[in-house]
Design an enzyme around this catalytic site. Structure first.
Site, PDB file in Angstrom:
ATOM      1  N   HIS A 154       0.444   1.339  15.912  1.00 46.34           N
ATOM      2  CA  HIS A 154       0.343   0.140  16.762  1.00 46.34           C
ATOM      3  C   HIS A 154       1.515   0.070  17.747  1.00 46.34           C
ATOM      4  O   HIS A 154       2.221  -0.935  17.851  1.00 46.34           O
ATOM      5  CB  HIS A 154       0.279  -1.129  15.900  1.00 46.34           C
ATOM      6  CG  HIS A 154      -0.981  -1.202  15.093  1.00 46.34           C
ATOM      7  ND1 HIS A 154      -2.223  -1.400  15.661  1.00 46.34           N
ATOM      8  CD2 HIS A 154      -1.196  -1.046  13.767  1.00 46.34           C
ATOM      9  CE1 HIS A 154      -3.154  -1.389  14.709  1.00 46.34           C
ATOM     10  NE2 HIS A 154      -2.559  -1.170  13.557  1.00 46.34           N
ATOM     11  N   ASP A 158      -5.960 -11.246  13.840  1.00 49.85           N
ATOM     12  CA  ASP A 158      -5.023 -10.196  14.296  1.00 49.85           C
ATOM     13  C   ASP A 158      -5.245  -9.840  15.761  1.00 49.85           C
ATOM     14  O   ASP A 158      -4.427  -9.148  16.367  1.00 49.85           O
ATOM     15  CB  ASP A 158      -5.099  -8.955  13.395  1.00 49.85           C
ATOM     16  CG  ASP A 158      -6.469  -8.305  13.419  1.00 49.85           C
ATOM     17  OD1 ASP A 158      -7.457  -8.994  13.744  1.00 49.85           O
ATOM     18  OD2 ASP A 158      -6.543  -7.097  13.137  1.00 49.85           O
ATOM     19  N   LYS A 209       2.407   2.099   7.304  1.00 48.77           N
ATOM     20  CA  LYS A 209       2.832   1.308   8.470  1.00 48.77           C
ATOM     21  C   LYS A 209       3.784   2.104   9.344  1.00 48.77           C
ATOM     22  O   LYS A 209       4.386   3.100   8.911  1.00 48.77           O
ATOM     23  CB  LYS A 209       3.534   0.024   8.010  1.00 48.77           C
ATOM     24  CG  LYS A 209       2.655  -0.907   7.212  1.00 48.77           C
ATOM     25  CD  LYS A 209       1.439  -1.395   7.976  1.00 48.77           C
ATOM     26  CE  LYS A 209       1.786  -2.482   8.961  1.00 48.77           C
ATOM     27  NZ  LYS A 209       0.567  -3.003   9.612  1.00 48.77           N
ATOM     28  N   TYR A 211      -0.417   4.372  10.530  1.00 46.85           N
ATOM     29  CA  TYR A 211      -0.712   3.339  11.529  1.00 46.85           C
ATOM     30  C   TYR A 211       0.548   3.153  12.362  1.00 46.85           C
ATOM     31  O   TYR A 211       1.647   2.994  11.803  1.00 46.85           O
ATOM     32  CB  TYR A 211      -1.032   1.992  10.858  1.00 46.85           C
ATOM     33  CG  TYR A 211      -2.387   1.896  10.210  1.00 46.85           C
ATOM     34  CD1 TYR A 211      -3.552   2.070  10.949  1.00 46.85           C
ATOM     35  CD2 TYR A 211      -2.505   1.596   8.861  1.00 46.85           C
ATOM     36  CE1 TYR A 211      -4.810   1.958  10.341  1.00 46.85           C
ATOM     37  CE2 TYR A 211      -3.750   1.484   8.249  1.00 46.85           C
ATOM     38  CZ  TYR A 211      -4.900   1.671   8.997  1.00 46.85           C
ATOM     39  OH  TYR A 211      -6.132   1.562   8.404  1.00 46.85           O
ATOM     40  N   ARG A 257       0.839  -1.200   0.000  1.00 47.31           N
ATOM     41  CA  ARG A 257       0.000   0.000   0.000  1.00 47.31           C
ATOM     42  C   ARG A 257       0.875   1.252   0.000  1.00 47.31           C
ATOM     43  O   ARG A 257       2.076   1.185   0.239  1.00 47.31           O
ATOM     44  CB  ARG A 257      -0.902   0.002   1.247  1.00 47.31           C
ATOM     45  CG  ARG A 257      -1.998  -1.031   1.196  1.00 47.31           C
ATOM     46  CD  ARG A 257      -2.757  -1.131   2.508  1.00 47.31           C
ATOM     47  NE  ARG A 257      -1.930  -1.644   3.584  1.00 47.31           N
ATOM     48  CZ  ARG A 257      -2.309  -1.752   4.851  1.00 47.31           C
ATOM     49  NH1 ARG A 257      -3.516  -1.358   5.199  1.00 47.31           N
ATOM     50  NH2 ARG A 257      -1.492  -2.239   5.757  1.00 47.31           N
ATOM     51  N   GLU A 265      -4.859   4.444  13.919  1.00 42.54           N
ATOM     52  CA  GLU A 265      -5.775   3.475  14.542  1.00 42.54           C
ATOM     53  C   GLU A 265      -6.449   3.998  15.807  1.00 42.54           C
ATOM     54  O   GLU A 265      -7.422   3.393  16.264  1.00 42.54           O
ATOM     55  CB  GLU A 265      -5.048   2.151  14.846  1.00 42.54           C
ATOM     56  CG  GLU A 265      -4.014   2.187  15.960  1.00 42.54           C
ATOM     57  CD  GLU A 265      -2.636   2.641  15.487  1.00 42.54           C
ATOM     58  OE1 GLU A 265      -2.502   3.103  14.337  1.00 42.54           O
ATOM     59  OE2 GLU A 265      -1.684   2.529  16.292  1.00 42.54           O
TER      60      GLU A 265
HETATM   61  P1  NAD Z   1     -16.515  -4.360  15.125  1.00 41.94           P
HETATM   62  O1  NAD Z   1     -16.334  -3.855  16.507  1.00 41.94           O
HETATM   63  O2  NAD Z   1     -17.107  -3.470  14.080  1.00 41.94           O
HETATM   64  O3  NAD Z   1     -17.433  -5.688  15.173  1.00 41.94           O
HETATM   65  C1  NAD Z   1     -17.225  -6.729  16.069  1.00 41.94           C
HETATM   66  C2  NAD Z   1     -18.553  -7.408  16.338  1.00 41.94           C
HETATM   67  O4  NAD Z   1     -18.293  -8.590  17.101  1.00 41.94           O
HETATM   68  C3  NAD Z   1     -19.522  -6.536  17.146  1.00 41.94           C
HETATM   69  O5  NAD Z   1     -20.744  -6.393  16.447  1.00 41.94           O
HETATM   70  C4  NAD Z   1     -19.689  -7.340  18.453  1.00 41.94           C
HETATM   71  O6  NAD Z   1     -20.978  -7.224  19.009  1.00 41.94           O
HETATM   72  C5  NAD Z   1     -19.412  -8.757  17.947  1.00 41.94           C
HETATM   73  N1  NAD Z   1     -19.097  -9.728  18.988  1.00 41.94           N
HETATM   74  C6  NAD Z   1     -18.283  -9.608  20.072  1.00 41.94           C
HETATM   75  N2  NAD Z   1     -18.278 -10.756  20.785  1.00 41.94           N
HETATM   76  C7  NAD Z   1     -19.092 -11.621  20.130  1.00 41.94           C
HETATM   77  C8  NAD Z   1     -19.510 -12.954  20.361  1.00 41.94           C
HETATM   78  N3  NAD Z   1     -19.093 -13.637  21.434  1.00 41.94           N
HETATM   79  N4  NAD Z   1     -20.352 -13.545  19.473  1.00 41.94           N
HETATM   80  C9  NAD Z   1     -20.784 -12.858  18.390  1.00 41.94           C
HETATM   81  N5  NAD Z   1     -20.438 -11.586  18.128  1.00 41.94           N
HETATM   82  C10 NAD Z   1     -19.603 -10.984  18.987  1.00 41.94           C
HETATM   83  O7  NAD Z   1     -15.090  -4.910  14.658  1.00 41.94           O
HETATM   84  P2  NAD Z   1     -14.565  -5.058  13.157  1.00 41.94           P
HETATM   85  O8  NAD Z   1     -13.991  -3.767  12.695  1.00 41.94           O
HETATM   86  O9  NAD Z   1     -15.628  -5.696  12.334  1.00 41.94           O
HETATM   87  O10 NAD Z   1     -13.337  -6.067  13.349  1.00 41.94           O
HETATM   88  C11 NAD Z   1     -13.546  -7.461  13.518  1.00 41.94           C
HETATM   89  C12 NAD Z   1     -12.197  -8.157  13.606  1.00 41.94           C
HETATM   90  O11 NAD Z   1     -11.547  -8.119  12.345  1.00 41.94           O
HETATM   91  C13 NAD Z   1     -11.212  -7.498  14.580  1.00 41.94           C
HETATM   92  O12 NAD Z   1     -10.521  -8.499  15.294  1.00 41.94           O
HETATM   93  C14 NAD Z   1     -10.260  -6.773  13.665  1.00 41.94           C
HETATM   94  O13 NAD Z   1      -8.995  -6.571  14.280  1.00 41.94           O
HETATM   95  C15 NAD Z   1     -10.191  -7.773  12.564  1.00 41.94           C
HETATM   96  N6  NAD Z   1      -9.570  -7.346  11.298  1.00 41.94           N
HETATM   97  C16 NAD Z   1      -8.728  -8.240  10.718  1.00 41.94           C
HETATM   98  C17 NAD Z   1      -8.126  -7.968   9.520  1.00 41.94           C
HETATM   99  C18 NAD Z   1      -7.254  -9.021   8.890  1.00 41.94           C
HETATM  100  O14 NAD Z   1      -6.554  -8.712   7.932  1.00 41.94           O
HETATM  101  N7  NAD Z   1      -7.270 -10.254   9.359  1.00 41.94           N
HETATM  102  C19 NAD Z   1      -8.328  -6.722   8.888  1.00 41.94           C
HETATM  103  C20 NAD Z   1      -9.194  -5.804   9.501  1.00 41.94           C
HETATM  104  C21 NAD Z   1      -9.820  -6.120  10.723  1.00 41.94           C
END
Ligand code: NAD
Length: 363
Positions: free
Chosen positions: A96, A270, A75, A94, A15, A118
């Site tokens: 972190h 993550d 980053k 970002y 990026r 972030e």
């Molecule tokens: P968000 O806060 O918008 O949504 C999270 C949801 O999870 C909320 O609606 C919450 O109510 C729900 N939740 C919490 N505990 C729960 C449970 N026990 N059962 C069911 N639902 C539950 O967060 P987001 O922005 O959607 O991020 C989600 C995840 O994705 C985070 O861990 C974020 O770090 C990750 N992420 C990963 C990548 C990647 O490349 N792997 C990239 C971006 C974000």
């Protein structure tokens, strides 16, 4: 203001912190934008596009850092960049920092003013500069899942939408936030049968209304998660508990009861992952098997689509960049409390309480 955009140097980071459209916006407001040659190439933006938009292309990162009052990155700085940072300069990226004492110390000893994407907050408490990456990961998850559901992808050989006369794939999305909501949209668009589980009833109501009942909404609890996962072809884990490790919602024992060739995509990897057997993987080697299921746990999913990720990220950062350039950082953060919450270091002082706590420093 003089704004500098160096090429990202972190391993496999494609990026870049600005698009030609962003350069055009800044240049048309009278700011000077300096970009390192090749900075946009990984995101399919060539130097010429930046020049046409009004940037000056420089040959080295040293030159970009030397000229810039405001440095835009994606980053956190890595070791080779530490000596380029200086007092009086602003870095917007970002960071972190809770995860890196070394980088925190480098920012402090340089005296630079750093603002972390972030931790910038919106008026409603949302995280506007994290959301675009959750959107990308959320939309990518059904795509990655669909590929791995194919026989050659290691899966059970199910087409997401099926064809007339056959059942579509059964997709279970756990967590209906930014990432999960986007997974639902794509899986539903691919004509899969989608079930979503969340703890937030208001969010489930929104989804029920949005999809007019075509997406099944279930309150998340242990029993319902187990029932849904057992029947699923594809499970997408997208939960987040702010500031905490992701809760473990799918045990090894439950995976053993899933259909052979089922696929589990853990977007929450993550934050430690929400399946017991999740461990981070890379785009080069994204999957592994647990019992007879395929696990996909890539920790930087947006890295697969750098063009989209770059455009989405800079769409979100540009209003803040414009404000920093027009007003200078002091006035910009005074006008916007949400931007102020991104302030991390200034003049050798650590301004983030959570980073201080992570490293045992006073803030
Ligand atoms: P968000 O806060 O918008 O949504 C999270 C949801 O999870 C909320 O609606 C919450 O109510 C729900 N939740 C919490 N505990 C729960 C449970 N026990 N059962 C069911 N639902 C539950 O967060 P987001 O922005 O959607 O991020 C989600 C995840 O994705 C985070 O861990 C974020 O770090 C990750 N992420 C990963 C990548 C990647 O490349 N792997 C990239 C971006 C974000």
């Amino acid at each position: 203001m003089k704004i500098g955009v160096p090429r990202e140097v972190k391993n496999h980071e494609y990026r870049v912190a600005i698009t030609p459209a962003g350069v055009h916006e800044l240049a048309s407001r009278g700011h000077e934008v300096y970009i390192e040659t090749g900075a946009g190439r990984g995101s399919a933006f060539e130097d010429e596009a930046y020049t046409v938009a009004g940037a000056r292309v420089l040959n080295s990162a040293d030159e970009v850092w030397a000229v810039a009052d405001l440095v835009l990155k994606v980053k956190e700085p890595v070791a080779e960049e530490y000596s380029r940072m200086r007092e009086g300069q602003v870095l917007f990226t970002y960071l972190h920092l809770a995860a890196s004492k070394e980088c925190t110390d480098a920012l402090l000893s340089s005296g630079i003013t750093s603002i972390a994407y972030e931790t910038v907050t919106g008026r409603d408490g949302s995280l506007p500069l994290l959301a675009p990456m959750s959107e990308v990961a959320g939309r990518l998850a059904p795509q990655a899942g669909a590929y791995h559901l194919m026989r050659n992808g290691g899966g059970r050989g199910v087409l997401m939408g099926g064809v007339p006369g056959t059942p579509p794939a059964n997709v279970v999305v756990i967590g209906a936030g930014v990432a999960g909501g986007n997974s639902i949209a794509i899986a539903h668009g691919m004509r899969a049968e989608v079930t979503v589980l969340d703890l937030n009833i208001a969010r489930l109501r929104e989804i029920d209304a949005q999809y007019k009942g075509q997406v099944r909404t279930i309150m998340s609890n242990r029993l319902e998660v187990e029932k849904a996962v057992r029947e699923a072809d594809l499970v997408i884990g997208a939960v987040l508990v702010p500031g905490a490790k992701a809760p473990t919602l799918v045990s090894n024992d439950l995976v053993a009861q899933m259909k052979p060739g089922s696929v589990l995509v853990d977007i929450a990897i993550d934050q430690g992952g929400c399946f017991a057997d999740s461990r981070p993987t890379t785009h080069a080697d994204p999957t592994y098997r647990v019992h007879e299921s395929v696990f996909y746990c890539v920790a930087n999913m947006p890295g697969a689509v750098p063009y989209t990720s770059t455009v989405a990220l800079t769409n979100a950062t540009l209003p803040y960049v414009v404000s920093l350039a027009e007003h200078g950082w002091r006035e910009a953060v005074a006008m916007d409390q949400g931007l102020a919450s991104g302030l991390s270091t200034h003049g050798g002082v650590l301004l983030s309480a959570s980073v201080a706590a992570a490293h045992g420093y006073a803030a």
